[in-house]
Scaffold this active site. Structure first.
Site, PDB file in Angstrom:
ATOM      1  N   HIS A  12      17.182  29.590  -4.503  1.00 11.36           N
ATOM      2  CA  HIS A  12      18.163  29.807  -4.467  1.00 11.36           C
ATOM      3  C   HIS A  12      19.159  29.677  -5.717  1.00 11.36           C
ATOM      4  O   HIS A  12      17.944  29.200  -6.614  1.00 11.36           O
ATOM      5  CB  HIS A  12      18.797  28.125  -3.289  1.00 11.36           C
ATOM      6  CG  HIS A  12      19.223  27.015  -4.374  1.00 11.36           C
ATOM      7  ND1 HIS A  12      20.250  26.137  -4.013  1.00 11.36           N
ATOM      8  CD2 HIS A  12      18.341  26.369  -5.156  1.00 11.36           C
ATOM      9  CE1 HIS A  12      20.002  25.111  -4.921  1.00 11.36           C
ATOM     10  NE2 HIS A  12      19.002  25.404  -5.336  1.00 11.36           N
ATOM     11  N   CYS A  74      20.964  24.007 -10.174  1.00  9.38           N
ATOM     12  CA  CYS A  74      20.448  23.301 -10.373  1.00  9.38           C
ATOM     13  C   CYS A  74      18.895  22.764 -10.818  1.00  9.38           C
ATOM     14  O   CYS A  74      18.692  24.088 -11.157  1.00  9.38           O
ATOM     15  CB  CYS A  74      19.699  23.351  -8.334  1.00  9.38           C
ATOM     16  SG  CYS A  74      17.979  22.518  -7.606  1.00  9.38           S
ATOM     17  N   GLN A  92      21.536  20.014   3.064  1.00 13.19           N
ATOM     18  CA  GLN A  92      22.428  20.098   3.875  1.00 13.19           C
ATOM     19  C   GLN A  92      23.081  21.269   5.115  1.00 13.19           C
ATOM     20  O   GLN A  92      22.342  22.692   4.667  1.00 13.19           O
ATOM     21  CB  GLN A  92      23.700  20.172   2.953  1.00 13.19           C
ATOM     22  CG  GLN A  92      23.580  18.528   1.385  1.00 13.19           C
ATOM     23  CD  GLN A  92      24.614  19.487   0.784  1.00 13.19           C
ATOM     24  OE1 GLN A  92      25.652  19.752   0.645  1.00 13.19           O
ATOM     25  NE2 GLN A  92      24.441  18.712  -0.306  1.00 13.19           N
ATOM     26  N   SER A 115      27.336  20.937  -3.128  1.00 10.31           N
ATOM     27  CA  SER A 115      26.136  20.567  -3.647  1.00 10.31           C
ATOM     28  C   SER A 115      27.207  21.325  -5.025  1.00 10.31           C
ATOM     29  O   SER A 115      27.426  21.558  -6.068  1.00 10.31           O
ATOM     30  CB  SER A 115      25.349  20.968  -4.031  1.00 10.31           C
ATOM     31  OG  SER A 115      24.583  20.176  -3.119  1.00 10.31           O
ATOM     32  N   HIS A 118      26.242  28.617  -2.982  1.00 10.50           N
ATOM     33  CA  HIS A 118      24.658  28.867  -3.931  1.00 10.50           C
ATOM     34  C   HIS A 118      24.433  30.165  -3.213  1.00 10.50           C
ATOM     35  O   HIS A 118      25.921  30.942  -1.805  1.00 10.50           O
ATOM     36  CB  HIS A 118      23.921  28.275  -1.969  1.00 10.50           C
ATOM     37  CG  HIS A 118      23.925  26.468  -2.101  1.00 10.50           C
ATOM     38  ND1 HIS A 118      22.871  26.226  -3.366  1.00 10.50           N
ATOM     39  CD2 HIS A 118      24.372  25.880  -1.721  1.00 10.50           C
ATOM     40  CE1 HIS A 118      23.165  24.919  -2.928  1.00 10.50           C
ATOM     41  NE2 HIS A 118      24.438  24.601  -1.877  1.00 10.50           N
TER      42      HIS A 118
END
Length: 124
Positions: A12, A74, A92, A115, A118
């Protein structure tokens, strides 16, 4: 040993924004861009990956890994965005649902989680 069939493997690329759960990353201690700006960045990243990876599934993965290593918010960036294998209930919900909906080798559209935003490339 092969992974259980209920697990998926994904790369990701994450673009955080000021509404992200933790608006900081290894790249930036204080992320202030808006969600709309993050979405624009992510769309440009996705277009770049699709253009650079058009030749084959392998080239798509290489293009994804190279860009994720450079720009993902990330810590998985150091692994080209690789999150490894995971099962249900480990990510999630929005991310998990998107990952499981992809076919192996398929690149997602934008996925919105707590977060940030993505794109996901499923490899297993």
């Amino acid at each position: 040993a092969s992974a259980p069939s209920d697990e998926v493997g994904c790369l990701h690329l994450l673009v955080k924004h000021r509404e992200s759960r933790r608006p900081a990353s290894w790249r930036n201690d204080n992320i202030t861009i808006t969600k709309a700006e993050a979405s624009e960045q992510l769309a440009a990243h996705r277009a770049s990956i699709v253009a650079d990876g058009a030749d084959s599934a392998d080239s798509l993965r290489r293009a994804f890994e190279a860009l994720a290593a450079e720009v993902s918010d990330c810590s998985s960036a150091r692994r080209g965005g690789d999150l490894g294998m995971f099962g249900r209930g480990q990510m999630q919900a929005a991310f998990e649902n998107a990952a499981y909906a992809l076919q192996v080798g398929e690149l997602s559209q934008e996925v919105d989680s707590d977060s940030g935003l993505h794109i996901i490339l499923r490899y297993a």
